[in-house]
Write a protein that holds these residues in place. Structure first.
Motif, short mmCIF file in Angstrom:
data_model
loop_
_atom_site.label_atom_id
_atom_site.label_comp_id
_atom_site.label_asym_id
_atom_site.label_seq_id
_atom_site.Cartn_x
_atom_site.Cartn_y
_atom_site.Cartn_z
N ARG A 1 0.83 -1.21 0.00
CA ARG A 1 0.00 0.00 0.00
C ARG A 1 0.87 1.26 0.00
N GLN A 2 1.96 1.25 0.76
CA GLN A 2 2.84 2.41 0.80
C GLN A 2 3.49 2.66 -0.56
N LEU A 3 4.00 1.61 -1.18
CA LEU A 3 4.62 1.78 -2.50
C LEU A 3 3.60 2.24 -3.52
N LEU A 4 2.38 1.70 -3.45
CA LEU A 4 1.33 2.13 -4.37
C LEU A 4 1.00 3.61 -4.15
N ALA A 5 0.89 4.03 -2.90
CA ALA A 5 0.62 5.44 -2.61
C ALA A 5 1.72 6.33 -3.15
N ARG A 6 2.97 5.91 -2.97
CA ARG A 6 4.10 6.69 -3.48
C ARG A 6 4.08 6.74 -5.01
N ALA A 7 3.71 5.63 -5.64
CA ALA A 7 3.63 5.61 -7.10
C ALA A 7 2.53 6.56 -7.59
N TYR A 8 1.40 6.55 -6.89
CA TYR A 8 0.33 7.50 -7.24
C TYR A 8 0.78 8.93 -7.03
N PHE A 9 1.46 9.21 -5.92
CA PHE A 9 1.96 10.56 -5.65
C PHE A 9 2.91 11.00 -6.76
N ASN A 10 3.85 10.14 -7.10
CA ASN A 10 4.85 10.50 -8.10
C ASN A 10 4.28 10.63 -9.50
N SER A 11 3.12 10.06 -9.74
CA SER A 11 2.48 10.20 -11.05
C SER A 11 1.30 11.18 -11.00
N ALA A 12 1.25 11.98 -9.93
CA ALA A 12 0.25 13.05 -9.76
C ALA A 12 -1.18 12.53 -9.70
N GLN A 13 -1.37 11.30 -9.25
CA GLN A 13 -2.70 10.76 -9.00
C GLN A 13 -2.99 10.97 -7.51
N LEU A 14 -3.20 12.23 -7.17
CA LEU A 14 -3.23 12.63 -5.77
C LEU A 14 -4.41 12.08 -4.99
N ASN A 15 -5.58 11.98 -5.60
CA ASN A 15 -6.73 11.42 -4.89
C ASN A 15 -6.50 9.96 -4.53
N ALA A 16 -5.93 9.21 -5.46
CA ALA A 16 -5.64 7.80 -5.19
C ALA A 16 -4.56 7.68 -4.11
N ALA A 17 -3.55 8.53 -4.19
CA ALA A 17 -2.49 8.52 -3.18
C ALA A 17 -3.08 8.81 -1.80
#
Length: 123
Positions: free
Chosen positions: A40-56
């Motif tokens: 979950r943490q890596l997925l959140a970071r991946a979303y953050f880094n790809s500007a998918q902020l709501n998902a992050a």
């Protein structure tokens, strides 16, 4: 599907600068292992880094709810809210992370958001 191998591949994609590729690999893993904090943490970071902020934000809030003492989840949640322009919501998470762990980037994030809020209030 070998979940561990897929996680390793996702981590490689993330570290290689492909957060979208990493998130595509991680999404089925988190469906199979919804309580796996590392995934979950890596997925959140991946979303953050790809500007998918709501998902992050969704995944980071789940991490914070599961473990309120996770300073890193608070920090990244604060950074996610900051990046979304939600400074007042970001500040408590950033301050909490900085109080739990003395990290220069945590302190810098607090100063940055406090400065922005100070400028915003003065305008």
């Amino acid at each position: 599907m070998d979940l561990l191998e897929e996680y390793r591949r996702a981590n490689f994609f993330f570290e290689s600068g492909d957060p979208l590729g990493a998130s595509r690999l991680l999404e089925p893993i988190i469906e199979a292992e919804p309580h796996n904090s590392a995934v979950r943490q890596l997925l959140a970071r991946a979303y953050f880094n790809s500007a998918q902020l709501n998902a992050a934000e969704t995944h980071l809030r789940a991490l914070v709810d599961h473990d309120p003492s996770d300073h890193y989840a608070h920090h990244v949640l604060g950074r996610t809210l900051e990046r979304a322009g939600r400074f007042r919501e970001a500040l408590p998470h950033l301050r909490l992370a900085a109080a739990m762990k003395q990290q220069p980037d945590y302190q810098e994030a607090v100063r940055r958001v406090e400065t922005w809020l100070g400028k915003s209030a003065a305008e």
